[in-house]
Motif scaffolding. Structure first.
Motif, mmCIF file in Angstrom:
data_model
loop_
_atom_site.group_PDB
_atom_site.id
_atom_site.type_symbol
_atom_site.label_atom_id
_atom_site.label_comp_id
_atom_site.label_asym_id
_atom_site.label_seq_id
_atom_site.Cartn_x
_atom_site.Cartn_y
_atom_site.Cartn_z
ATOM 1 N N ARG A 36 25.720 -10.686 13.231
ATOM 2 C CA ARG A 36 24.998 -10.515 12.556
ATOM 3 C C ARG A 36 24.468 -11.234 11.855
ATOM 4 O O ARG A 36 23.974 -12.459 11.639
ATOM 5 N N TRP A 37 22.815 -10.977 11.966
ATOM 6 C CA TRP A 37 21.239 -12.301 11.502
ATOM 7 C C TRP A 37 20.831 -11.408 10.508
ATOM 8 O O TRP A 37 20.237 -10.302 10.621
ATOM 9 N N GLN A 59 18.061 -19.106 14.235
ATOM 10 C CA GLN A 59 19.207 -18.249 15.589
ATOM 11 C C GLN A 59 19.178 -18.332 16.785
ATOM 12 O O GLN A 59 20.313 -18.229 17.874
ATOM 13 N N TYR A 104 18.366 -8.645 20.297
ATOM 14 C CA TYR A 104 19.279 -8.537 18.409
ATOM 15 C C TYR A 104 18.280 -7.632 18.269
ATOM 16 O O TYR A 104 17.000 -7.061 18.011
ATOM 17 N N CYS A 125 24.609 -0.210 18.178
ATOM 18 C CA CYS A 125 23.680 -1.549 17.184
ATOM 19 C C CYS A 125 22.810 -0.875 16.394
ATOM 20 O O CYS A 125 21.759 -0.286 16.699
ATOM 21 N N ASP A 129 21.301 -6.813 14.238
ATOM 22 C CA ASP A 129 22.516 -6.733 15.162
ATOM 23 C C ASP A 129 22.321 -7.518 15.758
ATOM 24 O O ASP A 129 21.535 -7.139 16.895
ATOM 25 N N LEU A 130 23.226 -8.600 16.648
ATOM 26 C CA LEU A 130 22.557 -8.905 18.052
ATOM 27 C C LEU A 130 24.210 -8.555 18.911
ATOM 28 O O LEU A 130 25.158 -8.867 18.736
ATOM 29 N N CYS A 151 13.566 -5.207 19.561
ATOM 30 C CA CYS A 151 14.472 -6.033 19.636
ATOM 31 C C CYS A 151 14.262 -7.212 20.635
ATOM 32 O O CYS A 151 13.076 -7.810 20.896
#
Length: 184
Positions: A36-37, A59, A104, A125, A129-130, A151
């Motif tokens: 999770r980012w 990230q 992502y 996702c 979410d990644l 994404c």
């Protein structure tokens, strides 16, 4: 809500996991990275590629160093795209890649179906979410009838996304996006 649904190869649901940490742990057992980012600054859905990449620079750099990624970009698809059905169909059959498939989700959602062994791991996702699917892992993806997502993608090879279809019909045994989302 992000979710992991684990099925047998006949399409019978064996388990459902909703906790992001537990999803990450279960997917790590099959060498799939799930994280999770959070962006370094708030983003609007209309944010451009550079703004999105800048918001996740730390990230992205961490993954580029860890896995040797050479490039990244941002892709978006909206329900009004005239090629949405053609694009959806491109991903619905089981395939592999010689490169990682890293996504992502800045916003929106999609469903990855991973078939690394005698089970199918279905990952819904959502924004934040990644997922990183390792090279040569059989899988498919469904964005739904009305795709709406943005994404970040990362690549180790200059060719980017190249599918090697397995010829298996296993994807036909599983609910598509709409059926999976209704199970969440």
């Amino acid at each position: 809500m992000s979710a992991l649904l684990i099925f047998d190869e006949e399409g019978r649901l064996l388990e459902k996991v909703e906790d992001p940490q537990e999803i990450a742990e279960r997917l790590s057992d099959i060498n799939v990275l799930f994280e999770r980012w959070e962006p370094s600054a708030p983003l609007n859905e209309d944010a451009g590629e550079e703004e999105v990449l800048d918001a996740f620079r730390d990230q992205i750099n961490r993954l580029m160093i860890r896995f040797g990624f050479q490039s990244c970009d941002v892709v978006a698809l909206t329900p009004d795209n005239p090629k949405k059905e053609e694009l959806r169909n491109k991903f619905l059959d089981e395939h592999t890649h010689s490169d990682f498939e890293v996504r992502y989700f800045v916003y929106g959602d999609g469903v990855f179906y991973l078939h690394p062994n005698d089970k199918v791991y279905v990952v819904h996702c959502e924004g934040g979410d990644l997922i990183s699917v390792p090279p040569n892992t059989p899988h498919w993806f469904d964005m739904g009838e009305s795709p709406n997502f943005k994404c970040i993608r990362l690549f180790t090879t200059p060719e980017g996304w190249v599918a090697n279809y397995t010829g298996s019909d296993i994807a036909k045994k599983f609910p598509k996006y709409e059926g999976i989302v209704s199970l969440d």
